[in-house]
Design an enzyme around this catalytic site. Structure first.
Site, mmCIF file in Angstrom:
data_model
loop_
_atom_site.group_PDB
_atom_site.id
_atom_site.type_symbol
_atom_site.label_atom_id
_atom_site.label_comp_id
_atom_site.label_asym_id
_atom_site.label_seq_id
_atom_site.Cartn_x
_atom_site.Cartn_y
_atom_site.Cartn_z
ATOM 1 N N HIS A 125 0.798 -1.232 0.000
ATOM 2 C CA HIS A 125 0.000 0.000 0.000
ATOM 3 C C HIS A 125 0.833 1.287 0.000
ATOM 4 C CE1 HIS A 125 -3.522 -2.389 0.193
ATOM 5 N NE2 HIS A 125 -3.721 -2.444 1.481
ATOM 6 N N HIS B 273 -9.805 2.433 0.391
ATOM 7 C CA HIS B 273 -9.763 1.280 1.283
ATOM 8 C C HIS B 273 -10.852 1.338 2.365
ATOM 9 C CE1 HIS B 273 -7.870 -2.044 3.405
ATOM 10 N NE2 HIS B 273 -6.957 -2.122 2.452
ATOM 11 N N GLU C 32 -11.843 -3.191 -2.851
ATOM 12 C CA GLU C 32 -10.812 -2.281 -3.354
ATOM 13 C C GLU C 32 -10.698 -2.417 -4.868
ATOM 14 O OE1 GLU C 32 -7.185 -3.164 -1.038
ATOM 15 O OE2 GLU C 32 -8.527 -4.303 0.234
HETATM 16 C C1 FUC Z 1 -5.901 -5.232 2.302
HETATM 17 C C2 FUC Z 1 -5.271 -6.562 2.254
HETATM 18 C C3 FUC Z 1 -4.116 -6.757 3.086
HETATM 19 C C4 FUC Z 1 -3.953 -5.935 4.297
HETATM 20 C C5 FUC Z 1 -4.591 -4.582 4.250
HETATM 21 C C6 FUC Z 1 -4.848 -3.925 5.548
HETATM 22 O O1 FUC Z 1 -5.752 -4.519 1.133
HETATM 23 O O2 FUC Z 1 -4.984 -6.984 0.953
HETATM 24 O O3 FUC Z 1 -3.846 -8.105 3.310
HETATM 25 O O4 FUC Z 1 -4.234 -6.586 5.435
HETATM 26 O O5 FUC Z 1 -5.626 -4.429 3.405
#
Ligand code: FUC
Length: 348
Positions: free
Chosen positions: A105, A179, A313
Site C-alpha cells: 500500500h 480502502h 478495493e
Molecule cells: C488489504 C489486504 C491486506 C492488508 C490490508 C490492511 O488490502 O490486501 O492483506 O491486510 O488491506
C-alpha cells in the site's frame, strides 16, 4: 446540497479538516484531508433510518495509531509488490519493506498518511471535495513526480463517486484505490458474515502465503469464490479451500471483473435492507474480509475484531510488475492516469 467544514484536530502540529457532503435526501459523507480518509457514510436503511456504514474514528490520533487503512486512499501502489523492489526501463528501484519483507500500500508513508490540499465544488445536484497531492520523485522509492487528484462527489441520488486523475514526469507505477471497510448493518451492530455479495467475476488470483499473487488465475467455479449468483461472506470463512484458509479464513483476493459500469459488485444486508452497488472502470476488485483485524482498540466504541467490515478495493492487479502476463500498471510521461469508481447506496 451543501458541504460543511470543521476542524478534525491536529496531527504533529498540522491542522486536519473534515468535510461533510450532505445531499437533499439527507445522506452524508464525511472525509478528512489526512489520507483522503472517508470517516463516515450515513446511508438510509429500508425504513429511512440513516446510520453510518463504514469503519472510522472520530480523532486523527486514532487513525495515526491503529488504522488498517480505514477509508483511506492507498497509493502510489495499492496491494503488495514482492521483495519491495522492481525494475523499470533497465533501472532497479527499492521500496520500503513494510509487510514481511514485501511492499504494501505505497510504503511507510503512503497516500493514506499525508495531508492533501483540498478544494470544494458545489453544484445544483452534486457536491465535491477535490484532494490533490504531489508525490515527489523517489518518495517511498518510486520514480517520477506524480501529481494526483482524488475527487469525492456526492450526488442527489445517493451515489458517492470517487475519481482519480494523475500524471508523471517519468515512467512510474500507479495503482490507487479507496480502502473503505463497509458494514451495512449500520453503526457496526453486526459483523459482515451475513452480508450477501454478488460479483461479476469468473477468476481470481491465487496468492502465496505472503498474500502475493503466484501468477496463476484460478476459476471461481465450484468454490466459495463464486459470487456470480450471490453468496454470503460466511461461506468463505467455513470453506476448506486452501486459498480461503490462507487468507485467514475468508478473502483477501483480487477478482477479475468480467463487466464494468453495470452493477458488477452488489453488497446487501438483508436485515437492514441496505444495498451497496459498486461500479468501476478498474479491471479488478480486491475483496478483503478483515481477517487480519485484531487487537486492542475500538472503532467508535466497538472492540475491533475480524469480519467487522469488508473492503471492496477496485484496482489494477497487485505485483503486476513481476508478472508479464498481468495487465500493466505502468504510467509514462505524457499519459494521463484516469479512473472512476461509483458507490450507490440503496435499499432492497
Ligand atoms: C488489504 C489486504 C491486506 C492488508 C490490508 C490492511 O488490502 O490486501 O492483506 O491486510 O488491506
Amino acid at each position: 446540497m451543501k458541504i460543511l467544514q470543521e476542524s478534525f484536530g491536529e496531527l504533529n502540529g498540522q491542522a486536519i479538516t473534515a468535510y461533510t457532503m450532505v445531499n437533499d435526501q439527507g445522506m452524508e459523507v464525511t472525509a478528512i484531508d489526512y489520507g483522503c480518509i472517508i470517516t463516515k457514510i450515513m446511508a438510509p436503511d429500508r425504513n429511512g433510518t440513516f446510520e453510518n456504514v463504514v469503519l472510522g474514528f472520530d480523532t486523527v490520533d486514532e487513525y495515526a495509531l491503529h488504522s488498517p487503512y480505514f477509508g483511506a486512499v492507498v497509493g502510489r501502489f495499492a496491494g503488495r509488490i514482492a521483495g519491495a523492489e522492481f525494475e523499470l526501463e533497465g533501472k532497479k528501484y527499492l521500496l520500503a519493506k513494510n509487510n514481511n519483507g514485501n511492499h504494501l500500500h505505497g510504503g511507510l508513508q503512503g497516500f493514506d498518511k499525508i495531508v492533501w490540499a483540498t478544494e470544494t465544488v458545489q453544484k445544483a445536484d452534486a457536491v465535491s471535495v477535490v484532494f490533490s497531492y504531489l508525490s515527489k520523485d523517489e518518495e517511498e522509492g518510486y520514480p517520477g513526480n506524480f501529481d494526483i487528484k482524488v475527487t469525492y462527489t456526492l450526488t442527489n441520488d445517493n451515489e458517492l463517486q470517487v475519481s482519480y486523475t494523475g500524471e508523471t514526469d517519468q515512467t512510474t507505477l500507479v495503482n490507487v484505490t479507496n480502502h473503505s471497510y463497509f458494514n451495512l448493518s449500520g453503526e457496526l451492530k453486526r459483523d459482515i458474515l451475513n452480508h450477501q455479495l454478488t460479483l461479476k467475476s469468473d477468476q481470481f488470483l491465487e496468492l502465496d502465503p505472503d498474500l502475493i499473487p503466484t501468477g496463476e488465475f484460478l476459476s471461481v467455479e465450484n468454490t466459495a469464490f463464486d459470487f456470480r449468483n450471490g453468496r454470503k461472506i460466511i461461506d468463505g470463512v467455513q470453506s476448506e479451500h486452501p486459498q480461503n484458509i490462507l487468507a485467514g479464513k475468508g478473502f483477501d483476493h483480487p477478482f477479475l471483473l468480467t463487466e464494468n459500469q453495470s452493477g458488477e459488485i452488489i453488497l446487501e444486508d438483508e436485515e437492514s435492507g441496505r444495498v451497496l452497488t459498486v461500479e468501476t472502470d478498474q479491471l479488478a476488485v480486491v475483496l478483503y474480509t478483515g481477517s487480519q483485524m485484531t487487537g486492542g482498540y475500538s472503532v467508535r466504541g466497538v472492540p475491533v475484531r475480524r469480519y467487522l467490515g469488508l473492503c471492496l478495493e477496485t484496482q489494477g492487479l497487485p505485483d503486476s510488475i513481476h508478472h508479464a502476463h498481468f495487465p500493466s500498471s505502468i504510467l509514462k510521461k505524457g499519459e494521463q492516469f484516469e479512473s472512476m469508481t461509483k458507490y450507490r447506496f440503496g435499499v432492497l
